[in-house]
Design an enzyme around this catalytic site. Structure first.
Site, PDB file in Angstrom:
ATOM      1  N   GLY A  78      -6.624  -4.268   6.548  1.00  0.00           N
ATOM      2  CA  GLY A  78      -5.177  -4.420   6.397  1.00  0.00           C
ATOM      3  C   GLY A  78      -4.598  -3.429   5.412  1.00  0.00           C
ATOM      4  N   ARG A  93     -13.393  -6.974  11.958  1.00  0.00           N
ATOM      5  CA  ARG A  93     -13.576  -6.761  13.403  1.00  0.00           C
ATOM      6  C   ARG A  93     -13.755  -5.283  13.729  1.00  0.00           C
ATOM      7  NH1 ARG A  93      -9.464 -11.026  13.856  1.00  0.00           N
ATOM      8  NH2 ARG A  93     -10.408 -12.858  14.825  1.00  0.00           N
ATOM      9  N   ARG A  94     -13.350  -4.438  12.812  1.00  0.00           N
ATOM     10  CA  ARG A  94     -13.531  -2.995  12.977  1.00  0.00           C
ATOM     11  C   ARG A  94     -13.739  -2.388  11.590  1.00  0.00           C
ATOM     12  NH1 ARG A  94      -8.138  -4.093  13.105  1.00  0.00           N
ATOM     13  NH2 ARG A  94      -6.764  -2.819  11.789  1.00  0.00           N
ATOM     14  N   LEU A 112      -7.198 -11.428   3.807  1.00  0.00           N
ATOM     15  CA  LEU A 112      -7.044 -11.704   5.226  1.00  0.00           C
ATOM     16  C   LEU A 112      -5.657 -12.272   5.512  1.00  0.00           C
ATOM     17  CD1 LEU A 112      -8.784 -11.693   7.843  1.00  0.00           C
ATOM     18  CD2 LEU A 112      -9.294 -14.090   7.345  1.00  0.00           C
ATOM     19  N   GLY A 113      -5.052 -11.814   6.599  1.00  0.00           N
ATOM     20  CA  GLY A 113      -3.753 -12.354   6.977  1.00  0.00           C
ATOM     21  C   GLY A 113      -3.214 -11.659   8.210  1.00  0.00           C
ATOM     22  N   TYR A 146       5.422 -19.691   7.074  1.00  0.00           N
ATOM     23  CA  TYR A 146       4.697 -18.703   6.275  1.00  0.00           C
ATOM     24  C   TYR A 146       4.356 -19.247   4.898  1.00  0.00           C
ATOM     25  CZ  TYR A 146       3.467 -14.220   4.167  1.00  0.00           C
ATOM     26  OH  TYR A 146       2.801 -13.210   3.528  1.00  0.00           O
ATOM     27  N   LYS A 171       0.623 -20.472   3.455  1.00  0.00           N
ATOM     28  CA  LYS A 171       0.047 -19.836   2.269  1.00  0.00           C
ATOM     29  C   LYS A 171      -0.232 -20.865   1.183  1.00  0.00           C
ATOM     30  CE  LYS A 171       0.023 -15.516   3.609  1.00  0.00           C
ATOM     31  NZ  LYS A 171      -1.261 -14.802   3.840  1.00  0.00           N
ATOM     32  N   LEU A 186       6.205  -5.956  -0.606  1.00  0.00           N
ATOM     33  CA  LEU A 186       5.223  -4.896  -0.792  1.00  0.00           C
ATOM     34  C   LEU A 186       5.742  -3.569  -0.258  1.00  0.00           C
ATOM     35  CD1 LEU A 186       1.953  -6.794   0.207  1.00  0.00           C
ATOM     36  CD2 LEU A 186       2.703  -6.165  -2.094  1.00  0.00           C
TER      37      LEU A 186
END
Length: 296
Positions: free
Chosen positions: A13, A37-38, A87-88, A144, A148, A171
């Site tokens: 991410g 996953r990658r 992770l998100g 959301y 969280k 961000l």
């Protein structure tokens, strides 16, 4: 000199990539395992050397809750000092997956986050460092912030020796900024991704080397993140004068919110809403748990 070993989930991410860069470039860390996953890529601004890159081991995993189990993944977390969870997903991404959008979102941001933390605790990891969001609240009306907040509570309840929860506001993704993020910059000063990653790395080193007294649980807002960045810059100067002390381990005041306290030095800009919260305020004024949010 003793060094640390870390495992990272969410390294592909926007924030996770900067976190990997901070970790492999830190002399305090000798090994960094990235589960994803990658494979992740570290921003070129870090100018990572070959020696630093050798610290990083990338493991491709399937994050399906049916198969991402303790038995299949405990080995990745064993003998690690800290588990970083960045992770998100977003509701936009979740809406493109089969099934209910809200459940797709919660599967990643709640259930998978908690599953990873449970595996880390079972494997003997002492410190968890979790990326959350400003406004996280398990009792919120909004998907959301409610998700969280629930993730924060469940990870805290697992009972790590040390739990660090990071609650940045808006961000700054630079050229990758979304349209809503560009608009929100008019009203709030965004936090650089690199600053959050630097804060997480600095705090982990300070706790591991016991240079700062921390409570069992801390929640950090933008003001606290900026303070860790300042400490990191100062520690680089101190470490140059005293090579036996790892950089980022030479200063700290334990600031931040404990599980029973309130964030210190909070300002209006520190509490600026995130892009996800702004989206929900526009289209989902009062959702229920069973209601499927609209795609954005």
């Amino acid at each position: 000199m003793a060094t640390l070993r870390a495992v990272v989930v969410g390294g592909t991410g926007a924030l996770g990539r900067f976190l990997l860069g901070e970790l492999v470039s830190s002399p305090a860390f000798s090994e960094v395992i990235s589960l994803g996953r990658r494979e992740a890529t570290i921003p070129e601004t870090f100018q990572i050397t070959d020696a630093q890159m050798r610290k990083l081991k990338q493991v491709i995993v399937d994050f399906d809750l049916e198969t991402f189990t303790l038995e299949n993944n405990k080995s990745h977390f064993e003998d690690k000092d800290v588990f970083f969870c960045a992770l998100g997903t977003t509701r936009s991404v979740a809406s493109r997956q089969p099934g209910n959008t809200a459940e797709n979102f919660r599967r990643i941001d709640l259930h998978l986050v908690v599953r990873c933390a449970e595996i880390a605790k079972a494997a003997g990891v002492r410190h968890v460092s979790l990326v959350s969001s400003v406004g996280a609240n398990a009792n919120s009306w909004f998907l959301y912030t409610k998700t969280k907040g629930q993730a924060e509570n469940e990870v805290e309840a697992i009972g790590f020796e040390r739990t660090s929860i990071w609650r940045p506001g808006l961000l700054d993704r630079g050229a990758d900024a979304r349209l809503a993020e560009k608009f929100l910059k008019i009203f709030a000063t965004p936090m650089a991704l690199g600053d959050v990653a630097c804060g997480m790395t600095t705090e982990a080193v300070q706790w591991a080397f016991k240079t700062t007294a921390f409570p069992p649980v801390s929640r950090y807002n933008n003001a606290a993140i900026r303070d860790f960045v300042r400490q990191s810059k100062q520690s680089e100067v101190n470490a140059a004068d005293n090579p036996s002390v790892p950089a980022a381990a030479t200063e700290g005041d334990g600031t931040g919110e404990s599980s029973e306290g309130q964030d210190a030095d909070r300002t209006a800009k520190d509490d600026a809403i995130t892009t996800e919260q702004a989206t929900e305020l526009e289209i989902e004024p009062k959702p229920s748990d069973n209601e499927e949010p609209k795609a954005v």
